[in-house]
Design a protein around this motif. Structure first.
Motif, short mmCIF file in Angstrom:
data_model
loop_
_atom_site.label_atom_id
_atom_site.label_comp_id
_atom_site.label_asym_id
_atom_site.label_seq_id
_atom_site.Cartn_x
_atom_site.Cartn_y
_atom_site.Cartn_z
N GLU A 268 -58.97 58.65 32.91
CA GLU A 268 -59.70 59.83 32.49
C GLU A 268 -58.72 60.90 32.00
N SER B 224 -57.93 65.21 31.55
CA SER B 224 -58.23 66.57 31.96
C SER B 224 -57.12 67.48 31.42
N LEU C 32 -59.93 62.48 40.02
CA LEU C 32 -61.00 61.69 39.44
C LEU C 32 -62.36 62.30 39.76
N VAL D 59 -55.97 60.00 36.39
CA VAL D 59 -56.29 61.13 35.52
C VAL D 59 -55.02 61.52 34.78
#
Length: 301
Positions: free
Chosen positions: A228, A230, A237, A259
């Motif tokens: 993911e 960010s 997560l 992440v």
């Protein structure tokens, strides 16, 4: 010097052509077998266009690391045959199966004589097409390892459809017509009529198939890299990602969930890059027996 990417059209018979880009594995010495194959399962609608630079950069990096990569435009997308408004979810699943079979026909045993893994690389809603790829790989080569590389995956098509419809709601807000917009779109689809959203004609067959789609954990997949993004350095997560990682682990897969710091390039106004995402992907793709199960991890600078 790495081998050049090769664009070509993959024939589908009566269903037309699909534009593909093949990135051969780069080796020294030349002629060595690829360490694996990677198939991009692209994101939905305009997210695909916003992601093209990132996926091209990643494909070249994967190829330089010894992996053979195939990207394709689905029916009605990019330079492939057809219009977006004519596509169905079943059509896109067929495209994925066709691409998997194309790769299977090209694959050779690895340096150890064993089948090399097939990585299904799903970006956003592309992860929902992984089930079709898994089915095709299992049918063509039951003993071949199948792994998943997932970038900001959407685990349910219902969520993607809701997000896509919000684009129309946002546009209607500007015109003062947002009240009941989502329900009006759903009513229109239920009548068998297409809906215009952000320049895309969404047909009922595509909307229905997308809404029903789910990324389903299966024992056929042995490794999952769930990555993911960010903008925060210390991001964790999402709860949904943590639950998904646990579900895949319960099916026997080794899961690396992390992440990475970087922008949401698929939704950015300008074309953005997330180099840490590519670095984390390379680390996951290169892992062998030491592919660790990690429930949450921040990728360092």
């Amino acid at each position: 010097m790495a081998a050049a990417d090769t664009p070509f059209f993959l024939e589908t018979g009566a269903r037309g052509q699909r534009l593909c880009v093949h990135s051969p594995a780069f080796h020294d010495p030349d002629g060595a077998p690829a360490l694996g194959q990677v198939l991009l399962l692209p994101p939905f609608a305009e997210e695909m266009n916003k992601s093209r630079r990132m996926t091209a950069l990643a494909a070249r990096a994967f190829a330089a690391a010894g992996l053979e990569v195939l990207t394709l435009d689905l029916l009605g997308c990019g330079d492939s045959s057809g219009d977006f408004g004519d596509a169905t979810w079943a059509d896109w699943q067929d495209d994925v199966r066709l691409a998997v079979n194309w790769l299977n026909e090209r694959t050779r045993p690895g340096p150890d004589g064993q089948p090399v893994p097939l990585w299904l690389w799903g970006l956003r809603a592309g992860a929902l097409l992984a089930n079709a790829g898994i089915e095709a790989a299992s049918a063509a080569a039951p003993d071949r390892p199948v792994h998943l590389l997932l970038w900001q995956p959407i685990a349910t098509g219902k969520l993607q459809l809701q997000q896509f419809m919000r684009l129309r709601v946002a546009a209607d807000l500007i015109g003062g017509q947002a009240k009941g917009a989502v329900q009006a779109m759903r009513d229109q689809l239920a009548r068998g009529e297409s809906v215009e959203i952000a320049g895309y004609a969404l047909a009922p067959a595509l909307a229905d198939g997308l809404e029903a789609a789910r990324l389903t954990p299966t024992a056929r997949v042995s490794r999952v890299a769930w990555l993911e993004l960010s903008t925060r350095e210390d991001a964790a997560l999402t709860p949904a990602a943590t639950m998904a990682a646990q579900a895949w682990t319960a099916q026997g897969a080794a899961v690396r969930a992390a992440v990475c710091q970087g922008p949401s390039f698929w939704a950015a106004t300008e074309i953005e890059e997330a180099p840490r995402l590519i670095e984390a992907s390379l680390a996951a793709l290169a892992a062998r027996d030491d592919f660790a199960t990690i429930t949450a991890e921040a990728v360092p600078a």
